[in-house]
Write a protein that holds these residues in place. Sequence first.
Motif, PDB file in Angstrom:
ATOM      1  N   SER A  57      67.637  11.742  29.221  1.00 15.28           N
ATOM      2  CA  SER A  57      66.682  10.658  28.977  1.00 15.28           C
ATOM      3  C   SER A  57      65.577  10.724  30.028  1.00 15.28           C
ATOM      4  CB  SER A  57      67.380   9.301  29.038  1.00 15.28           C
ATOM      5  OG  SER A  57      66.433   8.256  28.981  1.00 15.28           O
ATOM      6  N   VAL A  58      64.343  10.371  29.630  1.00 21.03           N
ATOM      7  CA  VAL A  58      63.234  10.376  30.584  1.00 21.03           C
ATOM      8  C   VAL A  58      63.237   9.117  31.445  1.00 21.03           C
ATOM      9  CG1 VAL A  58      61.800  11.813  29.099  1.00 21.03           C
ATOM     10  CG2 VAL A  58      61.642   9.323  28.910  1.00 21.03           C
ATOM     11  N   GLY A  59      63.959   8.066  30.990  1.00 19.86           N
ATOM     12  CA  GLY A  59      64.026   6.841  31.788  1.00 19.86           C
ATOM     13  C   GLY A  59      62.651   6.266  32.080  1.00 19.86           C
ATOM     14  N   ALA A  60      62.413   5.942  33.363  1.00 14.30           N
ATOM     15  CA  ALA A  60      61.142   5.328  33.765  1.00 14.30           C
ATOM     16  C   ALA A  60      60.055   6.356  34.038  1.00 14.30           C
ATOM     17  CB  ALA A  60      61.355   4.466  35.013  1.00 14.30           C
ATOM     18  N   PHE A  91      63.680  15.635  25.099  1.00 15.28           N
ATOM     19  CA  PHE A  91      64.535  14.450  25.030  1.00 15.28           C
ATOM     20  C   PHE A  91      63.797  13.242  24.448  1.00 15.28           C
ATOM     21  CE2 PHE A  91      66.981  16.663  28.478  1.00 15.28           C
ATOM     22  CZ  PHE A  91      68.112  16.872  27.707  1.00 15.28           C
ATOM     23  N   THR A  92      62.471  13.244  24.518  1.00 18.70           N
ATOM     24  CA  THR A  92      61.716  12.161  23.885  1.00 18.70           C
ATOM     25  C   THR A  92      61.849  12.226  22.371  1.00 18.70           C
ATOM     26  OG1 THR A  92      60.112  12.122  25.694  1.00 18.70           O
ATOM     27  CG2 THR A  92      59.431  11.125  23.624  1.00 18.70           C
ATOM     28  N   PRO A 134      70.266   6.441  31.644  1.00 22.53           N
ATOM     29  CA  PRO A 134      69.754   7.105  32.827  1.00 22.53           C
ATOM     30  C   PRO A 134      70.416   6.562  34.091  1.00 22.53           C
ATOM     31  CG  PRO A 134      68.153   5.535  32.007  1.00 22.53           C
ATOM     32  CD  PRO A 134      69.252   5.601  30.986  1.00 22.53           C
ATOM     33  N   LEU A 135      70.711   7.459  35.008  1.00 17.57           N
ATOM     34  CA  LEU A 135      71.290   7.091  36.288  1.00 17.57           C
ATOM     35  C   LEU A 135      70.224   7.181  37.360  1.00 17.57           C
ATOM     36  CD1 LEU A 135      74.600   9.142  36.034  1.00 17.57           C
ATOM     37  CD2 LEU A 135      74.261   6.731  35.461  1.00 17.57           C
ATOM     38  N   LEU A 136      70.316   6.320  38.364  1.00 20.72           N
ATOM     39  CA  LEU A 136      69.307   6.324  39.414  1.00 20.72           C
ATOM     40  C   LEU A 136      69.558   7.450  40.391  1.00 20.72           C
ATOM     41  CD1 LEU A 136      66.880   4.604  39.995  1.00 20.72           C
ATOM     42  CD2 LEU A 136      68.234   3.279  41.615  1.00 20.72           C
TER      43      LEU A 136
END
Length: 272
Positions: A202-205, A256-257, A269-271
């Motif tokens: 995931s691209v997350g932020a 992934f988008t 998503p993980l930080l």
Amino acid sequence: MNALLDNQCPLDENITKLILGGLISVGLFASYIPQVYKLFQTKTSEGLSIWFLFLGCLGVTSTFFNVLLLQFNVVQCCTHAWSPLLCAENSMGLVQTAVGLFCFIVIFALFFYFYPQDQKVTHLRSSVTGEIRQVLSKGYREDIYIGVANLLYILVAAITATVLLVGQLDVQWVAGAFGLIALLGSLFQFIPQIWQTWTTRSVGALSVPMILIQCPGAFAFAYSLFIQPNTNWTSWASYFAAGVLQVVLLIICVFFTKKSPEDQAAARPLLH
């Protein structure tokens, strides 16, 4: 005397170089707007890698002070030999790196401002009283340490550059060291973000439009620094390397988008 002046303060004008430098400066600033917008829109920095930001800020800080040390004598020509237009033309390298440093510091600050609230604290139960209390999570404390280390590096770099310039000391080897640090920072900067985006799927932020804009911009920036007076390969190599790795990150982000909504929902998503 005139020959010496011409050597230290070249009077040849190149309007193309000025326009290119100006467009790159504006484009560089604009390229960070999608990332800032996404952070304010989502209200979370989850998905951004702290090491991506740290190494990126390390790189742009080092590049700025590399160019400052190498171009300081040239920029002094603005006070006695150059017209405002010629001064702007030959100072573009410094302007561009300053814009890059400012923008990255803003992103770094927003990373902490929008840090996920549920990941800031953890709950501990006292073995004696049974009372539950909140403490800063291990991950958040580690990220704060990394942020402080980044601020300390900027401070040390600024003090070092000031001492060298005020004392009129030889700056070549220090500028070269800054350039090598910038190159290493750029080489390794995108690896944590590439790894995080790949493993979390995931691209997350992370803003894909920002990466899309910065990919060609990195190569143009490298060329712009290459043609600036008194700069060398240590000034532009970091941006060239960053451009190559940004292409890799962009390909992964686009992949992934385009995932299905079900896959997106399953990939948290993980930080870290």
